[in-house]
Design a protein around this motif. Structure first.
Motif, PDB file in Angstrom:
ATOM      1  N   VAL A 126      71.552  20.934 -45.853  1.00  0.00           N
ATOM      2  CA  VAL A 126      70.158  21.079 -45.577  1.00  0.00           C
ATOM      3  C   VAL A 126      69.368  21.586 -46.629  1.00  0.00           C
ATOM      4  O   VAL A 126      67.862  21.253 -46.781  1.00  0.00           O
ATOM      5  N   ASP A 127      69.926  22.621 -47.583  1.00  0.00           N
ATOM      6  CA  ASP A 127      69.063  23.013 -48.626  1.00  0.00           C
ATOM      7  C   ASP A 127      67.742  23.784 -47.992  1.00  0.00           C
ATOM      8  O   ASP A 127      66.793  23.378 -48.506  1.00  0.00           O
ATOM      9  N   PRO A 128      67.767  24.586 -47.298  1.00  0.00           N
ATOM     10  CA  PRO A 128      66.707  25.068 -46.490  1.00  0.00           C
ATOM     11  C   PRO A 128      65.708  26.093 -47.289  1.00  0.00           C
ATOM     12  O   PRO A 128      66.169  26.646 -48.475  1.00  0.00           O
ATOM     13  N   ALA A 129      64.366  25.905 -47.018  1.00  0.00           N
ATOM     14  CA  ALA A 129      63.567  26.765 -47.862  1.00  0.00           C
ATOM     15  C   ALA A 129      63.698  28.370 -47.027  1.00  0.00           C
ATOM     16  O   ALA A 129      63.461  29.195 -47.682  1.00  0.00           O
ATOM     17  N   PHE A 130      63.979  28.130 -45.892  1.00  0.00           N
ATOM     18  CA  PHE A 130      64.050  29.608 -45.298  1.00  0.00           C
ATOM     19  C   PHE A 130      65.267  29.218 -43.955  1.00  0.00           C
ATOM     20  O   PHE A 130      65.356  28.171 -43.743  1.00  0.00           O
ATOM     21  N   MET A 131      65.858  30.148 -43.679  1.00  0.00           N
ATOM     22  CA  MET A 131      66.842  30.241 -42.507  1.00  0.00           C
ATOM     23  C   MET A 131      66.290  31.260 -41.489  1.00  0.00           C
ATOM     24  O   MET A 131      65.619  32.154 -41.558  1.00  0.00           O
ATOM     25  N   LEU A 132      66.765  30.871 -40.085  1.00  0.00           N
ATOM     26  CA  LEU A 132      66.272  31.849 -38.887  1.00  0.00           C
ATOM     27  C   LEU A 132      67.787  32.200 -38.169  1.00  0.00           C
ATOM     28  O   LEU A 132      68.513  31.089 -37.909  1.00  0.00           O
ATOM     29  N   SER A 133      67.762  33.261 -37.922  1.00  0.00           N
ATOM     30  CA  SER A 133      69.050  33.882 -37.071  1.00  0.00           C
ATOM     31  C   SER A 133      68.781  35.011 -36.234  1.00  0.00           C
ATOM     32  O   SER A 133      67.440  35.570 -36.273  1.00  0.00           O
ATOM     33  N   HIS A 134      69.696  35.612 -35.580  1.00  0.00           N
ATOM     34  CA  HIS A 134      69.531  36.734 -34.702  1.00  0.00           C
ATOM     35  C   HIS A 134      69.464  38.160 -35.538  1.00  0.00           C
ATOM     36  O   HIS A 134      69.720  38.487 -36.789  1.00  0.00           O
ATOM     37  N   SER A 135      69.185  38.944 -34.486  1.00  0.00           N
ATOM     38  CA  SER A 135      69.045  40.653 -35.142  1.00  0.00           C
ATOM     39  C   SER A 135      70.208  40.871 -35.608  1.00  0.00           C
ATOM     40  O   SER A 135      71.535  40.358 -35.281  1.00  0.00           O
ATOM     41  N   SER A 136      70.484  41.907 -36.413  1.00  0.00           N
ATOM     42  CA  SER A 136      71.603  42.408 -37.100  1.00  0.00           C
ATOM     43  C   SER A 136      72.481  43.151 -36.205  1.00  0.00           C
ATOM     44  O   SER A 136      73.599  43.146 -36.324  1.00  0.00           O
TER      45      SER A 136
END
Lengths: 248, 248, 248, 248, 248, 248
Positions: F113-123
């Motif tokens: 994907v080579d993403p400009a940003f990633m999104l995921s859950h709280s730590s």
């Protein structure tokens, strides 16, 4: 107290090693037991490797003998406190390790006991990796026990509070109590249980002093700097989840 | 309910500006009032400079007129909520300033009301220096009110809990609720009080949604991810001091 | 020990109320005094209003009589501990207030004493605004005492460590000790000083137990879970500044 | 660039002492100035007492001479950086003190400048009470400047970001940068401004190394552990408020 | 120095990748080695996958060749620093993985070395999961090594301090140094060791600047804002456990 | 928009369960998709055991049927949002478990994907161990994907920002948003995607209210307490890594 329409309430204590439930939650256990609650204690290990130095210093000691001695101590303490059920998982300690089946067993216990609240270790403990891991796994198993798709058809766990009981060096563990429980009425039982822990006699008075000083905190927080309700022995707990109430 | 042997309990809300007690604690006030408690509200200022933009946009507006309008709104809201006593200190806002005499007045109110609990702002708020200062002063005055040597002979304050009510952007303020209160039975009163705040109509629905989402949290924390007690409106609070209890 | 080429080292304790230095740092004071250090104690107030409930319950008590009684107790305790100089600022308590001149006086003391380290209260204390303010002002005055342009020509303060001594409810104050000091050799002196505090007898055993339990922590941290150096009484401290060392 | 329909953007730097804006934000100032922004710098004091040790070691030095020297240095540095307006409040340092009128003056500056963002000190600094107080007052004044009822009829401040620039010992101050700014194009200007600070020559290379190491962080965070955009000098900043964006 | 009655002290460094011990603790190693200590370094991996970009950019590179090159660099650096024993676990990196046998091997090393202190990574590092895991496992293994029942009859580990050495972006890792070590006397050795790391030449000057700026912190904390002990190169460390002392 | 010289940017969302990406990041996905970005969504599980209570209450339900239903919902939601690629890892939930091969698969996706940003859950999430573990693994896999020696010759990942999207009880999770994204232009798509989640209808309005209240925060932070840019729906995100910028 055994009216089938109002079964006794229950609580669940998860203790990394055989003695933790005594030092850290013995008063809470005895107090609720005395009120008719069914309190189940799970000991994940006997603390046979890491908390039995006195035994290991005896000549010819073996792992099985240490475990047997620690089990016997835990059983006597459980009787002294009025524990409903003492379940020893015997998973080994230092390090404690739990695979998927062990976790599933703990999930089963949670569902069977259906506790109004649970008690376990502080979230952080640089001195004791077993303590940290226990709480992490308790939270994981609490999630699983709440899952309708885990062993479908079984009774799903509700949302019991998880109280973290007092670790040995509170400030190093980042543990902050938000609840002080008056255990004066059952102090004799807690002290009796403490004295079952023959291998750790150096902690008997330590935890007696903890209870006395927590009683000072109880009194101070119930009535300010110059008064408050009398209390001779208390235990402190940190809540993980918010309370839901009808009155502040 | 007015049995002289069992006087009603009391609570004290300290609000930096005239509307804070409505958005942030209106449900708690109305609920306890409905249970017969005497709830006193102190407004340290009317929010006349910093929270009255809509009024100031009117031509010919003066500080006195803004204050009068804000006072009237607060009084109507207090009636809607069943407030026992609304005390306006009129200290000015943005910045709020309290000298020794102002603090002594607040100490007097604390002792007079003798509250079972108090409610005030979050400890940190980078958007609003008045909010931060209010809580700091509430803690200072609580200490003074507990001092036997302050106005000796007067009734010394006990150790009432201080709950911090919900700020506008909870995460930025480092505010973490540990108590959710079901305010469904008195929601109509809170909404009515909210609608008294004519100058801040843009917040009416905002705080209605806050109450609805906190109700979701109430339900979830009372019964897990797939159940729990029904609740339509709730408020969240953060405790400053530990609780002292006889049962977990 | 009074060789003019090697003057004795000095330390400075800043205590919000007359008794704080005894409960919280009496061992450190006595230990360093016994090693030949000059330990100066500043009491900003006598705790006459907020920490003298027992005296105020006596009929006909006045502020001056309370202050005299508290001063006498502090002086006896200082003698018991071997304090070099006890300086009472008599600024009033609950709330403690310091104006610019009071701060300048504290700056003067810091420069005069030229301490190798200083001791004061925890940075946060929701129970006691005086404690919080004291530490904040100690840091401010430390900065001023280091300023070459403050009373130019005077001796500028170096960079003494500031240790925060143990508050009454450590976890609520966010206090985390990083240093345990063995005070066994001088425990008798600390206990003697504690017993000078006649108005707060309910705390004598409390702080004795604190010292005993901190000794357990000392031992544990000097030698692991099954050993360590014997220690019967200890005190804990939190450092504000990093140490600079030649060996880890 | 002076099109009346698109006035240049503006920024506001609030510096406790005369040199702080140079070490900590000189690159940001020069970079935005070079892009046509109007950057205003407020120096609350000259650092004449606490940050001028070298001057005070000269014989016959007076406060006025120190202030004059520090003012001259600050002015030269401001020119080097392209500062639009340097405003010296001359409030005194160690300790810095601001009364209501001083704060109102800062509020006026905020409204006059109408900055797109502001820059000031870290929120905590145990070494330097002036730094801590500055940021606390900047937040308070930001609130006041946003109040419609403060000097009604004037231009109300919007919601400019407040960036906290880099303190001297970042970890001790609890400062955590979330934004790295590439100042390579204006490094010569920052270094020239740094060299205007003749009294603190021991810091010239220190802050040059800071800029070089922050450039490493810039590069690493723009492209991972084995690459990233070239950058030779950078500055770090911590945001107080959330950003509002149309794209992540 | 090799008197059998006073064997040299020992220290243990646990490094996730082959170069970490050089950048982050090279000075501490060389300094203690120069004082006659035996310093053992464990490299859990060579950093062959994640910290060898320069090598991988060469044509025809293989994992074995990268590992050999990294091992050679680490060995040369160890010689330069005076390391007593360099132990390469060769566990692989990115991600580093340790099973029960690997942990037991580390426990054995801890017991064999019997260190007065240990050094490892920061507790948190969002850039580098290997670093985080290393410290977690070091704490777990420290517990196990202290357990009398682990390989009974062996020498049980005491309670060595664990210092966390400096990570690459200190603030992002939540690392806060409480100890600065003057490494000026051995700087040449650290620089020589740094220059052994041919694959990461871009970091040579970065970590030289770190050492220079930490020296500024050393000086400042040893003598205030206008003085202090001269120091040209320093390293910073964060302690996990409290110190036990006989003097403050 | 499909100019080969300027390929569309890409983003990557990693969702523990099938519905998380909708509630928590649906607006960000739809907004960037509408701007021509390619947004890939990885669902590590379907939430089949822990987030499908409504389905499990139906008679005769099986795990496969639940998974099929959840997959269908996720696919419809993905279409509604304009997701470029929805990848279901089907790893199981409550607890989610990932072995080395599963992680390597996620590394491959990151590189592809080579993403400009990633999104995921709280730590942190005490209610949901799967959420916590997901973010921990995302960070680990990000490290691995950046390693030149992992599958050498492949395209190495850069340093994409990791945004943590909004959890269900933000304050309990210690989640603090630093970025508010205006999703008003694509709200209809997010609401449509939300309505695909038939099994969790009780959350439709909850997350609509979240978006409305975050819009209030957006407005307030873009223009102060009495103004700001209009915004009807917004999402909040917390950044893990610092930004690198050319302008503040």
């Amino acid at each position: 107290m055994t009216d089938p329409h109002h079964p006794p309430k229950s609580a669940l204590v998860i203790s990394a090693h055989a003695a933790d439930f005594v030092w850290r939650a013995g008063g809470a256990i005895a107090l609720h037991a005395a009120m008719g609650w069914k309190v189940t204690v799970v000991c994940l290990s006997f603390g046979e490797r890491g908390e039995s130095a006195k035994l290991w210093k005896q000549p010819g000691m073996t792992l099985d003998r240490v475990k047997a001695a620690r089990r016997a101590e835990a059983e006597r303490a459980a009787v002294a406190l009025g524990v409903h059920d003492l379940i020893c998982f015997d998973l080994g300690d230092y390090p404690l390790q739990m695979d998927r089946a062990d976790k599933d067993r703990l999930v089963d216990v949670m569902r069977d006991v259906d506790p109004a609240f649970m008690l376990s270790h502080s979230s952080y403990d640089p001195y004791n990796a077993d303590h940290m891991m226990t709480t992490q796994i308790v939270l994981e198993c609490r999630s699983t026990a709440q899952a309708w798709g885990h062993k479908p058809g079984g009774k799903v766990l509700g949302a019991p509070q998880l109280y973290l009981f007092e670790p040995h060096q509170t400030e190093q563990m980042g543990w902050k109590p938000d609840t002080f429980l008056d255990i004066t009425p059952v102090w004799d039982r807690k002290r009796a249980a403490i004295e079952c822990m023959e291998g750790q006699e150096h902690l008997w008075d330590f935890y007696t002093r903890v209870a006395q000083n927590r009683a000072n905190h109880f009194t101070r927080n119930s009535g300010g700097q110059s008064g408050g309700r009398a209390c001779k022995y208390a235990e402190g707990f940190q809540s993980v989840f918010p309370r839901t109430v009808d009155m502040l």
